[in-house]
Design a protein around this motif. Sequence first.
Motif, mmCIF file in Angstrom:
data_model
loop_
_atom_site.group_PDB
_atom_site.id
_atom_site.type_symbol
_atom_site.label_atom_id
_atom_site.label_comp_id
_atom_site.label_asym_id
_atom_site.label_seq_id
_atom_site.Cartn_x
_atom_site.Cartn_y
_atom_site.Cartn_z
ATOM 1 N N TRP A 54 0.847 -1.194 0.000
ATOM 2 C CA TRP A 54 0.000 0.000 0.000
ATOM 3 C C TRP A 54 0.881 1.241 0.000
ATOM 4 O O TRP A 54 2.092 1.164 0.209
ATOM 5 C CB TRP A 54 -0.948 -0.033 1.197
ATOM 6 C CG TRP A 54 -2.054 -1.047 1.036
ATOM 7 C CD1 TRP A 54 -1.912 -2.349 0.654
ATOM 8 C CD2 TRP A 54 -3.448 -0.851 1.228
ATOM 9 N NE1 TRP A 54 -3.131 -2.961 0.608
ATOM 10 C CE2 TRP A 54 -4.095 -2.073 0.958
ATOM 11 C CE3 TRP A 54 -4.214 0.237 1.617
ATOM 12 C CZ2 TRP A 54 -5.475 -2.230 1.060
ATOM 13 C CZ3 TRP A 54 -5.591 0.084 1.729
ATOM 14 C CH2 TRP A 54 -6.206 -1.138 1.438
ATOM 15 N N ASN A 55 0.289 2.408 -0.215
ATOM 16 C CA ASN A 55 1.065 3.645 -0.353
ATOM 17 C C ASN A 55 1.526 4.255 0.961
ATOM 18 O O ASN A 55 2.523 4.976 0.999
ATOM 19 C CB ASN A 55 0.253 4.692 -1.120
ATOM 20 C CG ASN A 55 -0.100 4.213 -2.505
ATOM 21 O OD1 ASN A 55 -1.207 3.758 -2.726
ATOM 22 N ND2 ASN A 55 0.843 4.261 -3.425
ATOM 23 N N TYR A 56 0.790 4.029 2.046
ATOM 24 C CA TYR A 56 1.152 4.627 3.328
ATOM 25 C C TYR A 56 0.666 3.725 4.448
ATOM 26 O O TYR A 56 -0.398 3.133 4.355
ATOM 27 C CB TYR A 56 0.510 6.022 3.480
ATOM 28 C CG TYR A 56 0.806 6.665 4.805
ATOM 29 C CD1 TYR A 56 1.999 7.329 5.020
ATOM 30 C CD2 TYR A 56 -0.092 6.588 5.858
ATOM 31 C CE1 TYR A 56 2.291 7.908 6.244
ATOM 32 C CE2 TYR A 56 0.182 7.168 7.087
ATOM 33 C CZ TYR A 56 1.375 7.824 7.273
ATOM 34 O OH TYR A 56 1.663 8.384 8.484
ATOM 35 N N ARG A 127 -4.246 3.169 0.449
ATOM 36 C CA ARG A 127 -3.878 2.911 -0.945
ATOM 37 C C ARG A 127 -4.558 3.971 -1.801
ATOM 38 O O ARG A 127 -5.764 4.182 -1.703
ATOM 39 C CB ARG A 127 -4.330 1.532 -1.402
ATOM 40 C CG ARG A 127 -3.980 1.291 -2.874
ATOM 41 C CD ARG A 127 -4.475 -0.015 -3.410
ATOM 42 N NE ARG A 127 -3.808 -1.095 -2.730
ATOM 43 C CZ ARG A 127 -4.275 -2.334 -2.712
ATOM 44 N NH1 ARG A 127 -5.400 -2.642 -3.296
ATOM 45 N NH2 ARG A 127 -3.618 -3.273 -2.075
ATOM 46 N N LYS A 134 -2.037 11.174 -4.636
ATOM 47 C CA LYS A 134 -0.908 11.576 -3.796
ATOM 48 C C LYS A 134 -0.989 13.059 -3.454
ATOM 49 O O LYS A 134 -0.492 13.487 -2.420
ATOM 50 C CB LYS A 134 0.419 11.222 -4.449
ATOM 51 C CG LYS A 134 0.726 11.966 -5.718
ATOM 52 C CD LYS A 134 2.033 11.504 -6.314
ATOM 53 C CE LYS A 134 2.236 12.174 -7.665
ATOM 54 N NZ LYS A 134 3.386 11.646 -8.356
ATOM 55 N N TRP A 137 -3.242 13.329 -0.536
ATOM 56 C CA TRP A 137 -2.568 12.888 0.676
ATOM 57 C C TRP A 137 -1.825 14.042 1.347
ATOM 58 O O TRP A 137 -1.642 14.053 2.556
ATOM 59 C CB TRP A 137 -1.618 11.725 0.389
ATOM 60 C CG TRP A 137 -1.012 11.209 1.636
ATOM 61 C CD1 TRP A 137 0.284 11.320 2.028
ATOM 62 C CD2 TRP A 137 -1.687 10.550 2.711
ATOM 63 N NE1 TRP A 137 0.457 10.761 3.266
ATOM 64 C CE2 TRP A 137 -0.737 10.271 3.706
ATOM 65 C CE3 TRP A 137 -2.998 10.154 2.924
ATOM 66 C CZ2 TRP A 137 -1.056 9.640 4.890
ATOM 67 C CZ3 TRP A 137 -3.317 9.514 4.098
ATOM 68 C CH2 TRP A 137 -2.351 9.261 5.066
#
Length: 161
Positions: A54-56, A127, A134, A137
């Motif tokens: 996942w992204n973070y 995600r 992004k 985010w």
Amino acid sequence: MLGTLFKVVFLTLLVVVITGGLGLVIMAGVAGTHDVKPIPIPKHSSLAALAPLWNYGDAYRRPTEFNAYKDIDQLMANVTVKGDGEIHRTAREVVYAGSVPGMNYQVAYILDRDVFPPVIEMVTIYRFKHPRSKYLWKVYGPIHRCLAPFILDRLGSRAPS
């Protein structure tokens, strides 16, 4: 007339944003005074295997009183962020999934009574739904990093005694 209205709306919006930002900073500060600390994503969490994909991802831990939460069901009765629904449960952990604009997330609540003092942990992974997420985010991230410790702190303070 229109210029004056624009100035009033702009100043009102600016005051709301500044007040909201200060509120988030205060909430994060309060959580920090109650021993809520960021930790690496625990290996015993079911989200530990997903986090690299996942992204973070992040995790927080808060110690509790010995007699605070007896089991995961007592903990879940006080949880405020449950996403769109429960997707996984064990005797120590419950995982919820949800979505916000541009992102999917999963949040796990863990009750660890095998250590002293017992702790509650909150693990969150995000995600991005598309590459432009992004940029979202950049707004969600700081808010999350202030709210997550505060939510965990409130969860610990609402424990039955």
